[in-house]
Design an enzyme around this catalytic site. Sequence first.
Site, short mmCIF file in Angstrom:
data_model
loop_
_atom_site.label_atom_id
_atom_site.label_comp_id
_atom_site.label_asym_id
_atom_site.label_seq_id
_atom_site.Cartn_x
_atom_site.Cartn_y
_atom_site.Cartn_z
CD GLU A 173 -2.48 1.45 2.69
OE1 GLU A 173 -2.78 0.42 3.32
OE2 GLU A 173 -2.82 2.59 3.04
NE ARG A 180 -0.82 7.84 5.24
CZ ARG A 180 -0.82 6.85 6.10
NH1 ARG A 180 0.08 6.81 7.05
NH2 ARG A 180 -1.70 5.91 5.99
CB THR A 227 -3.80 8.10 2.48
OG1 THR A 227 -2.93 7.27 3.26
CG2 THR A 227 -4.23 9.27 3.36
CE LYS A 256 -6.27 1.35 6.33
NZ LYS A 256 -5.04 1.70 5.59
C1 3PG Z 1 -2.34 2.93 7.84
O1 3PG Z 1 -2.51 3.88 7.11
O2 3PG Z 1 -2.83 1.83 7.61
C2 3PG Z 1 -1.57 3.13 9.11
O3 3PG Z 1 -0.92 4.36 9.12
C3 3PG Z 1 -0.62 2.05 9.41
O4 3PG Z 1 -0.58 2.01 10.78
P1 3PG Z 1 0.73 1.59 11.58
O5 3PG Z 1 1.76 2.66 11.32
O6 3PG Z 1 0.29 1.54 13.02
O7 3PG Z 1 1.18 0.27 11.06
#
Ligand code: 3PG
Length: 211
Positions: A45, A49, A73, A133
Amino acid sequence: MSARDDSLMQIVKTSPVIPVITIERADDAVPLAEALLKGGIATIEIALRTPAAVDAARAVVAKVPDMSVGIGTVLTPQNLADAKAMGARYALSPGATPELLDAAARGDFPYIPGVATASDVMAAVVSGFSVLKFFPAENAGGIAALRALGGPFPSTRFCPTGGINEKNFRTWLAEPNVVAVGGSWLAPAADIAAGRWDAITARAKAATSAA
Ligand code: 3PG
Protein backbone atom coordinates in the site's frame (compact mmCIF):
# COMPACT_ATOMS: atom_id res chain seq x y z
CA MET A 1 -19.08 -11.07 -3.68
CA SER A 2 -18.58 -8.54 -6.49
CA ALA A 3 -15.98 -8.98 -9.25
CA ARG A 4 -14.19 -6.02 -7.65
CA ASP A 5 -13.90 -7.83 -4.34
CA ASP A 6 -12.98 -11.11 -6.04
CA SER A 7 -9.86 -9.53 -7.50
CA LEU A 8 -8.97 -8.13 -4.08
CA MET A 9 -9.32 -11.59 -2.58
CA GLN A 10 -6.95 -13.02 -5.20
CA ILE A 11 -4.29 -10.44 -4.29
CA VAL A 12 -4.52 -10.93 -0.53
CA LYS A 13 -4.69 -14.70 -0.84
CA THR A 14 -1.22 -14.62 -2.41
CA SER A 15 0.13 -11.99 -0.05
CA PRO A 16 -1.85 -11.41 3.16
CA VAL A 17 0.67 -9.07 4.83
CA ILE A 18 0.51 -5.59 3.29
CA PRO A 19 3.29 -3.11 4.03
CA VAL A 20 1.95 0.44 4.40
CA ILE A 21 4.51 2.66 2.74
CA THR A 22 5.02 6.36 3.38
CA ILE A 23 7.62 7.35 0.82
CA GLU A 24 9.61 10.58 0.79
CA ARG A 25 11.74 9.97 -2.35
CA ALA A 26 10.24 8.39 -5.46
CA ASP A 27 13.66 6.94 -6.36
CA ASP A 28 13.45 4.67 -3.32
CA ALA A 29 10.27 3.00 -4.56
CA VAL A 30 11.72 0.42 -6.96
CA PRO A 31 14.51 -0.89 -4.68
CA LEU A 32 11.98 -0.97 -1.84
CA ALA A 33 9.47 -2.96 -3.88
CA GLU A 34 12.22 -5.34 -5.01
CA ALA A 35 13.39 -5.82 -1.41
CA LEU A 36 9.86 -6.70 -0.30
CA LEU A 37 9.30 -9.03 -3.25
CA LYS A 38 12.56 -10.81 -2.42
CA GLY A 39 11.12 -11.38 1.05
CA GLY A 40 7.96 -12.93 -0.42
CA ILE A 41 5.63 -9.94 -0.24
CA ALA A 42 3.75 -9.31 -3.48
CA THR A 43 1.55 -6.35 -2.61
CA ILE A 44 2.13 -2.93 -1.03
CA GLU A 45 0.00 0.00 0.00
CA ILE A 46 1.62 3.26 -1.11
CA ALA A 47 -0.05 5.97 0.94
CA LEU A 48 -0.94 9.27 -0.76
CA ARG A 49 0.59 11.11 2.15
CA THR A 50 3.71 12.56 0.58
CA PRO A 51 4.37 14.46 -2.65
CA ALA A 52 6.53 11.54 -3.86
CA ALA A 53 3.75 8.94 -3.58
CA VAL A 54 2.35 9.26 -7.12
CA ASP A 55 5.74 9.00 -8.86
CA ALA A 56 6.70 6.18 -6.51
CA ALA A 57 3.57 4.21 -7.40
CA ARG A 58 4.04 4.79 -11.13
CA ALA A 59 7.67 3.61 -10.91
CA VAL A 60 6.74 0.37 -9.13
CA VAL A 61 3.91 -0.31 -11.58
CA ALA A 62 6.30 0.20 -14.52
CA LYS A 63 9.39 -1.55 -13.20
CA VAL A 64 8.26 -4.19 -10.70
CA PRO A 65 5.33 -5.86 -12.46
CA ASP A 66 5.14 -8.72 -9.94
CA MET A 67 4.31 -6.25 -7.16
CA SER A 68 0.58 -5.46 -6.90
CA VAL A 69 0.36 -1.81 -5.99
CA GLY A 70 -2.46 -0.54 -3.80
CA ILE A 71 -2.92 3.16 -3.27
CA GLY A 72 -3.75 4.15 0.30
CA THR A 73 -5.03 7.27 2.01
CA VAL A 74 -7.54 7.74 -0.82
CA LEU A 75 -9.78 10.54 0.44
CA THR A 76 -11.76 11.70 -2.61
CA PRO A 77 -13.29 10.29 -5.79
CA GLN A 78 -10.49 12.12 -7.63
CA ASN A 79 -7.86 10.21 -5.60
CA LEU A 80 -9.63 7.00 -6.55
CA ALA A 81 -9.60 7.88 -10.26
CA ASP A 82 -5.93 8.87 -9.93
CA ALA A 83 -5.07 5.52 -8.32
CA LYS A 84 -6.58 3.66 -11.27
CA ALA A 85 -4.78 5.96 -13.73
CA MET A 86 -1.46 5.23 -11.98
CA GLY A 87 -1.88 1.58 -12.88
CA ALA A 88 -2.51 0.48 -9.30
CA ARG A 89 -4.47 -2.73 -8.71
CA TYR A 90 -6.62 -1.40 -5.88
CA ALA A 91 -7.16 1.48 -3.50
CA LEU A 92 -7.82 1.82 0.23
CA SER A 93 -9.05 4.54 2.56
CA PRO A 94 -8.63 5.03 6.30
CA GLY A 95 -12.39 5.71 6.46
CA ALA A 96 -15.09 6.31 3.87
CA THR A 97 -17.41 9.10 2.79
CA PRO A 98 -20.74 8.73 0.95
CA GLU A 99 -19.08 10.40 -2.08
CA LEU A 100 -16.23 7.89 -2.14
CA LEU A 101 -18.50 4.88 -1.65
CA ASP A 102 -20.77 6.11 -4.47
CA ALA A 103 -17.89 6.75 -6.84
CA ALA A 104 -16.26 3.39 -6.09
CA ALA A 105 -19.57 1.52 -6.35
CA ARG A 106 -20.22 3.02 -9.80
CA GLY A 107 -16.82 1.88 -11.07
CA ASP A 108 -15.05 -1.44 -11.34
CA PHE A 109 -11.79 -0.55 -9.61
CA PRO A 110 -11.13 -2.71 -6.52
CA TYR A 111 -11.56 -0.58 -3.42
CA ILE A 112 -11.24 -1.24 0.32
CA PRO A 113 -13.14 1.36 2.38
CA GLY A 114 -12.04 1.99 5.96
CA VAL A 115 -14.36 1.25 8.89
CA ALA A 116 -14.16 1.51 12.66
CA THR A 117 -17.81 1.17 13.76
CA ALA A 118 -20.95 -0.82 12.95
CA SER A 119 -22.40 2.23 11.18
CA ASP A 120 -19.30 2.44 8.99
CA VAL A 121 -19.62 -1.24 8.11
CA MET A 122 -23.32 -0.78 7.28
CA ALA A 123 -22.57 2.11 4.93
CA ALA A 124 -19.88 0.10 3.14
CA VAL A 125 -21.89 -3.13 2.97
CA VAL A 126 -25.04 -1.50 1.56
CA SER A 127 -22.85 0.15 -1.08
CA GLY A 128 -21.70 -3.31 -2.15
CA PHE A 129 -18.29 -3.66 -0.49
CA SER A 130 -17.39 -6.83 1.34
CA VAL A 131 -13.65 -6.40 1.98
CA LEU A 132 -13.07 -3.57 4.46
CA LYS A 133 -10.09 -2.01 6.19
CA PHE A 134 -10.53 -2.01 9.97
CA PHE A 135 -8.70 1.14 11.05
CA PRO A 136 -7.18 2.06 13.47
CA ALA A 137 -7.39 -1.60 14.45
CA GLU A 138 -5.72 -1.62 17.86
CA ASN A 139 -7.16 1.73 18.96
CA ALA A 140 -10.66 0.99 17.66
CA GLY A 141 -11.04 -1.90 20.08
CA GLY A 142 -8.64 -4.52 18.78
CA ILE A 143 -9.59 -8.11 18.10
CA ALA A 144 -12.50 -8.01 20.56
CA ALA A 145 -14.11 -5.19 18.54
CA LEU A 146 -13.49 -6.99 15.26
CA ARG A 147 -15.13 -10.16 16.61
CA ALA A 148 -18.13 -8.14 17.76
CA LEU A 149 -18.44 -6.50 14.32
CA GLY A 150 -18.28 -9.96 12.74
CA GLY A 151 -21.57 -10.92 14.45
CA PRO A 152 -23.99 -8.79 12.42
CA PHE A 153 -21.80 -8.91 9.30
CA PRO A 154 -20.84 -12.57 8.89
CA SER A 155 -19.84 -12.33 5.24
CA THR A 156 -17.72 -9.20 5.59
CA ARG A 157 -13.96 -9.68 5.39
CA PHE A 158 -11.47 -7.36 7.05
CA CYS A 159 -7.98 -6.05 6.55
CA PRO A 160 -6.99 -4.55 9.92
CA THR A 161 -4.31 -1.87 10.04
CA GLY A 162 -3.16 0.59 12.65
CA GLY A 163 -1.07 -0.75 15.51
CA ILE A 164 -0.35 -4.08 13.81
CA ASN A 165 3.26 -5.18 14.19
CA GLU A 166 5.61 -8.15 14.13
CA LYS A 167 4.37 -9.26 17.55
CA ASN A 168 0.61 -9.26 16.97
CA PHE A 169 0.04 -9.75 13.23
CA ARG A 170 -0.27 -13.54 13.47
CA THR A 171 -3.02 -13.25 16.07
CA TRP A 172 -4.97 -10.91 13.79
CA LEU A 173 -4.48 -13.14 10.76
CA ALA A 174 -5.81 -16.12 12.70
CA GLU A 175 -9.26 -14.47 12.96
CA PRO A 176 -11.65 -16.18 10.52
CA ASN A 177 -12.91 -12.89 9.04
CA VAL A 178 -9.44 -11.40 8.56
CA VAL A 179 -8.05 -11.84 5.04
CA ALA A 180 -5.00 -9.59 5.33
CA VAL A 181 -3.23 -7.26 7.73
CA GLY A 182 -1.45 -4.02 6.95
CA GLY A 183 1.18 -2.04 8.75
CA SER A 184 4.19 0.18 8.56
CA TRP A 185 6.44 -2.12 10.61
CA LEU A 186 7.77 -3.99 7.55
CA ALA A 187 9.25 -0.95 5.86
CA PRO A 188 9.72 1.85 8.38
CA ALA A 189 10.46 5.33 6.99
CA ALA A 190 13.92 5.34 8.59
CA ASP A 191 14.93 2.11 6.81
CA ILE A 192 13.66 3.42 3.48
CA ALA A 193 15.51 6.72 3.91
CA ALA A 194 18.73 4.88 4.76
CA GLY A 195 18.33 2.32 1.96
CA ARG A 196 18.41 -0.61 4.39
CA TRP A 197 16.90 -2.96 1.81
CA ASP A 198 18.34 -6.12 3.39
CA ALA A 199 16.69 -5.31 6.70
CA ILE A 200 13.39 -4.82 4.87
CA THR A 201 13.78 -8.13 3.02
CA ALA A 202 14.54 -9.87 6.31
CA ARG A 203 11.40 -8.46 7.92
CA ALA A 204 9.34 -9.43 4.90
CA LYS A 205 10.72 -12.98 5.05
CA ALA A 206 9.93 -13.24 8.75
CA ALA A 207 6.37 -12.09 8.08
CA THR A 208 5.73 -14.33 5.08
CA SER A 209 7.12 -17.44 6.72
CA ALA A 210 4.97 -16.82 9.79
CA ALA A 211 1.85 -15.95 7.78
C1 3PG B 1 -2.34 2.93 7.84
O1 3PG B 1 -2.51 3.88 7.11
O2 3PG B 1 -2.83 1.83 7.61
C2 3PG B 1 -1.57 3.13 9.11
O3 3PG B 1 -0.92 4.36 9.12
C3 3PG B 1 -0.62 2.05 9.41
O4 3PG B 1 -0.58 2.01 10.78
P1 3PG B 1 0.73 1.59 11.58
O5 3PG B 1 1.76 2.66 11.32
O6 3PG B 1 0.29 1.54 13.02
O7 3PG B 1 1.18 0.27 11.06
